[in-house]
Design a protein around this motif. Structure first.
Motif, PDB file in Angstrom:
ATOM      1  N   LYS A  40      10.172  -6.822   2.114  1.00 50.59           N
ATOM      2  CA  LYS A  40       8.985  -7.051   2.932  1.00 50.59           C
ATOM      3  C   LYS A  40       7.838  -6.133   2.517  1.00 50.59           C
ATOM      4  O   LYS A  40       6.689  -6.529   2.514  1.00 50.59           O
ATOM      5  N   ARG A  41       8.157  -4.900   2.176  1.00 53.83           N
ATOM      6  CA  ARG A  41       7.127  -3.965   1.730  1.00 53.83           C
ATOM      7  C   ARG A  41       6.538  -4.422   0.392  1.00 53.83           C
ATOM      8  O   ARG A  41       5.331  -4.376   0.191  1.00 53.83           O
ATOM      9  N   LEU A  44       4.243  -7.370   1.078  1.00 52.20           N
ATOM     10  CA  LEU A  44       2.954  -6.946   1.635  1.00 52.20           C
ATOM     11  C   LEU A  44       2.051  -6.388   0.546  1.00 52.20           C
ATOM     12  O   LEU A  44       0.880  -6.750   0.445  1.00 52.20           O
ATOM     13  N   ARG A  47       0.930  -9.290  -1.666  1.00 49.74           N
ATOM     14  CA  ARG A  47      -0.101 -10.103  -1.002  1.00 49.74           C
ATOM     15  C   ARG A  47      -1.453  -9.400  -1.032  1.00 49.74           C
ATOM     16  O   ARG A  47      -2.466 -10.012  -1.334  1.00 49.74           O
ATOM     17  N   CYS A  77      -5.612 -11.203   2.881  1.00 47.49           N
ATOM     18  CA  CYS A  77      -4.182 -10.927   3.085  1.00 47.49           C
ATOM     19  C   CYS A  77      -3.757 -11.355   4.487  1.00 47.49           C
ATOM     20  O   CYS A  77      -2.731 -12.014   4.662  1.00 47.49           O
ATOM     21  N   TYR A  81      -1.111 -14.422   5.633  1.00 45.81           N
ATOM     22  CA  TYR A  81       0.017 -14.352   6.566  1.00 45.81           C
ATOM     23  C   TYR A  81      -0.124 -15.422   7.649  1.00 45.81           C
ATOM     24  O   TYR A  81       0.852 -16.000   8.099  1.00 45.81           O
ATOM     25  N   VAL A  99       4.570  -6.744   9.007  1.00 42.42           N
ATOM     26  CA  VAL A  99       3.496  -6.105   8.236  1.00 42.42           C
ATOM     27  C   VAL A  99       3.430  -4.613   8.538  1.00 42.42           C
ATOM     28  O   VAL A  99       3.349  -3.791   7.624  1.00 42.42           O
ATOM     29  N   ALA A 103       4.249  -1.667   5.881  1.00 37.94           N
ATOM     30  CA  ALA A 103       3.164  -0.788   5.445  1.00 37.94           C
ATOM     31  C   ALA A 103       3.469   0.680   5.718  1.00 37.94           C
ATOM     32  O   ALA A 103       3.079   1.543   4.935  1.00 37.94           O
ATOM     33  N   THR A 149      -5.817  -6.107   8.609  1.00 38.17           N
ATOM     34  CA  THR A 149      -4.803  -7.138   8.388  1.00 38.17           C
ATOM     35  C   THR A 149      -4.125  -7.534   9.702  1.00 38.17           C
ATOM     36  O   THR A 149      -3.986  -8.722   9.998  1.00 38.17           O
TER      37      THR A 149
END
Length: 160
Positions: A40-41, A44, A47, A77, A81, A99, A103, A149
Motif C-alpha cells: 500500500k505504501r 501511494l 500514484r 493522486c 483514489y 492512504v 504515508a 490527498t
C-alpha cells in the motif's frame, strides 16, 4: 449517487485532472499486474509520483508554470483514489485509512486518531489533525501533500 459525485468532481477539477487521474489508475493497474506484491505504501508513492510527473508533462506541453506540480499532483493522486473507489466499490473511509497508514506507517495511528482526521471538513483542519496525531513528526511538504490527498478523497467519495 456516485454519478452525482463523479460529475461534481469533474466539474471542480476539469477534464485535464480527470484524464491524468485515469492515466495514473491505468499505469498503477498495469504495474500491480507486473508486481503483484506492491504494498500500500508503494502504491501511494507510485500514484503520487505518476500524478506529479503526468501533471508536469501536461503543463510543460502547454507551456505553463511547473511550480504547482506537487500540489496539483496531490489533487490528481486524490482523484485517482476516487476513481479507483468508484470502479472497485470501496468506501472512501477505508481508502483514507489506507492512504494515511501508507504515508505515515511509523506513526501507528489509533482508530480514534483516524476518526478525528476523517471528521474534519477542510484541508487546513485535516492538516492540523494529521500534525497533531503524528505529534509533529512529519515534514511540512509531506503533511501538505497528505492533507490535500485526504481532503480530495474525502470530499469526492462522500455520499450525496
Amino acid at each position: 449517487m456516485d454519478n452525482v459525485n463523479f460529475y461534481a468532481t469533474f466539474n471542480k477539477f476539469g477534464a485535464e485532472v480527470f484524464v491524468l487521474a485515469f492515466a495514473v489508475c491505468a499505469c498503477v493497474a498495469v504495474i500491480k499486474k507486473i508486481f503483484p506484491k506492491l504494498g500500500k505504501r508503494g502504491e501511494l508513492f507510485l500514484r503520487f509520483a505518476l500524478a506529479a510527473a503526468f501533471y508536469a508533462i501536461y503543463v510543460t506541453l502547454l507551456g505553463e508554470d511547473v511550480t504547482a506540480c506537487l500540489e496539483k499532483g496531490a489533487s490528481v493522486c486524490g482523484v485517482s483514489y476516487f476513481v479507483r473507489s468508484i470502479f472497485s466499490g470501496e468506501e472512501g473511509e477505508s481508502v483514507i485509512d489506507e492512504v494515511i497508514n501508507a504515508a505515515i506507517p511509523k506513526a501507528k495511528l489509533t482508530k480514534k486518531q483516524l476518526k478525528e482526521i476523517k471528521s474534519k471538513t477542510t484541508a487546513e483542519e485535516i492538516k492540523s489533525a494529521i500534525f497533531k496525531a503524528t505529534e509533529g513528526r512529519i515534514s511540512e511538504t509531506k503533511l501538505e501533500i497528505l492533507a490535500t490527498t485526504v481532503y480530495e478523497i474525502k470530499n469526492r467519495t462522500e455520499k450525496v
